[in-house]
Design an enzyme around this catalytic site. Structure first.
Site, PDB file in Angstrom:
ATOM      1  N   ASN A  62     -18.045 -18.342  -6.531  1.00 21.89           N
ATOM      2  CA  ASN A  62     -18.003 -16.884  -6.698  1.00 21.89           C
ATOM      3  C   ASN A  62     -16.646 -16.342  -6.267  1.00 21.89           C
ATOM      4  OD1 ASN A  62     -18.903 -17.515  -4.059  1.00 21.89           O
ATOM      5  ND2 ASN A  62     -19.890 -15.542  -3.794  1.00 21.89           N
ATOM      6  N   GLU A  64     -14.948 -12.734  -5.449  1.00 22.89           N
ATOM      7  CA  GLU A  64     -15.217 -11.310  -5.219  1.00 22.89           C
ATOM      8  C   GLU A  64     -13.930 -10.493  -5.326  1.00 22.89           C
ATOM      9  OE1 GLU A  64     -17.489 -11.065  -1.558  1.00 22.89           O
ATOM     10  OE2 GLU A  64     -19.234 -11.960  -2.566  1.00 22.89           O
ATOM     11  N   CYS A  73     -19.896 -14.114 -10.406  1.00 21.66           N
ATOM     12  CA  CYS A  73     -20.757 -15.131  -9.792  1.00 21.66           C
ATOM     13  C   CYS A  73     -20.222 -16.542 -10.068  1.00 21.66           C
ATOM     14  CB  CYS A  73     -22.163 -15.043 -10.358  1.00 21.66           C
ATOM     15  SG  CYS A  73     -23.063 -13.555  -9.909  1.00 21.66           S
ATOM     16  N   GLU A  75     -21.735 -19.379 -11.000  1.00 26.19           N
ATOM     17  CA  GLU A  75     -22.184 -20.106 -12.193  1.00 26.19           C
ATOM     18  C   GLU A  75     -21.530 -19.554 -13.450  1.00 26.19           C
ATOM     19  OE1 GLU A  75     -23.860 -18.268 -10.044  1.00 26.19           O
ATOM     20  OE2 GLU A  75     -25.903 -17.843 -10.694  1.00 26.19           O
ATOM     21  N   CYS A 109     -28.802 -14.596 -10.377  1.00 26.52           N
ATOM     22  CA  CYS A 109     -28.987 -13.208 -10.811  1.00 26.52           C
ATOM     23  C   CYS A 109     -29.307 -13.141 -12.314  1.00 26.52           C
ATOM     24  CB  CYS A 109     -27.750 -12.371 -10.494  1.00 26.52           C
ATOM     25  SG  CYS A 109     -26.390 -12.597 -11.637  1.00 26.52           S
ATOM     26  N   CYS A 112     -26.450 -13.792 -14.837  1.00 33.27           N
ATOM     27  CA  CYS A 112     -26.095 -15.211 -15.003  1.00 33.27           C
ATOM     28  C   CYS A 112     -27.137 -15.937 -15.829  1.00 33.27           C
ATOM     29  CB  CYS A 112     -25.930 -15.874 -13.640  1.00 33.27           C
ATOM     30  SG  CYS A 112     -24.379 -15.405 -12.860  1.00 33.27           S
TER      31      CYS A 112
HETATM   32  N1  THU Z   1     -23.679 -14.598  -6.557  1.00 27.18           N
HETATM   33  C1  THU Z   1     -23.443 -15.710  -7.313  1.00 27.18           C
HETATM   34  O1  THU Z   1     -22.361 -16.318  -7.248  1.00 27.18           O
HETATM   35  N2  THU Z   1     -24.430 -16.131  -8.138  1.00 27.18           N
HETATM   36  C2  THU Z   1     -25.635 -15.502  -8.295  1.00 27.18           C
HETATM   37  O2  THU Z   1     -26.437 -15.908  -9.134  1.00 27.18           O
HETATM   38  C3  THU Z   1     -25.992 -14.378  -7.432  1.00 27.18           C
HETATM   39  C4  THU Z   1     -24.919 -13.862  -6.576  1.00 27.18           C
HETATM   40  C5  THU Z   1     -22.594 -14.097  -5.713  1.00 27.18           C
HETATM   41  C6  THU Z   1     -22.020 -12.778  -6.173  1.00 27.18           C
HETATM   42  C7  THU Z   1     -21.434 -12.240  -4.885  1.00 27.18           C
HETATM   43  O3  THU Z   1     -20.139 -12.789  -4.732  1.00 27.18           O
HETATM   44  C8  THU Z   1     -22.339 -12.821  -3.813  1.00 27.18           C
HETATM   45  O4  THU Z   1     -23.058 -13.883  -4.412  1.00 27.18           O
HETATM   46  C9  THU Z   1     -23.308 -11.815  -3.233  1.00 27.18           C
HETATM   47  O5  THU Z   1     -24.034 -11.178  -4.206  1.00 27.18           O
END
Ligand code: THU
Length: 161
Positions: A62, A64, A73, A75, A109, A112
């Site tokens: 991930n 940010e 995210c 994936e 999420c 994704c």
């Molecule tokens: N996140 C992911 O990398 N994958 C997901 O399926 C859910 C959330 C990350 C996004 C963000 O950087 C952190 O987790 C918190 O939401």
């Protein structure tokens, strides 16, 4: 009136050593790459390893951003990178892991799931999804359909000649 129940199937493993070597190695690679997650705002590190049918493995974490919605995210980073480099390869397996300790894996999420579904539908072969959080049990789904029932299908909007 008719009520319908959907069955969603997944397999739970207590420990990584119950998995086949390929799956175990994929999880290990994803976990080793957790250190490359860029998550200074949520501190929730996520890493993904993608196995393609051309024997290549692609990693993603991930990423940010101070402008929160601009992040992505793990994936999605991994699968977009995989399909950008190897556009004709099929995605066989997507591993998604977090550093966060939990008894059950965290759940990817909705956005994704939709992105994974796009590639499952276009390649017409199921994508396996493997989830693990810290030392949690491991969940394996044999198709993105088990994570996203009633998915939106591009065939519905593509104009037929
Ligand atoms: N996140 C992911 O990398 N994958 C997901 O399926 C859910 C959330 C990350 C996004 C963000 O950087 C952190 O987790 C918190 O939401």
């Amino acid at each position: 009136m008719k009520e319908t129940t959907l069955n969603i199937k997944f397999t739970e493993y207590d420990h990584i050593n119950e998995l086949n070597v390929n799956d175990a190695q994929l999880i290990q690679s994803a976990e080793e790459n957790l250190k490359n997650a860029y998550a200074p705002y949520s501190l929730f590190k996520v890493s993904s390893a993608i196995q393609l049918n051309n024997a290549k493995m692609v990693l993603g974490t991930n990423q940010e951003n101070a402008a929160y919605p601009s992040g992505l995210c793990a994936e999605r980073v991994a699968i977009f990178s995989a399909k950008s480099t190897y556009p004709t390869a099929n995605v066989e397996t997507v591993v998604i892991v977090t550093a966060q300790e939990n008894s059950t894996p965290f759940s990817p999420c909705g956005g994704c799931r939709q992105v994974l579904m796009e590639y499952e539908l276009t390649q017409k072969k199921p994508i396996r999804v493997i989830l693990k959080s810290g030392n949690s049990k491991i969940w394996i789904f044999n198709s993105v359909k088990d994570l996203l029932p009633f998915a939106f299908d591009a065939d519905d909007i593509l104009k037929k000649e």
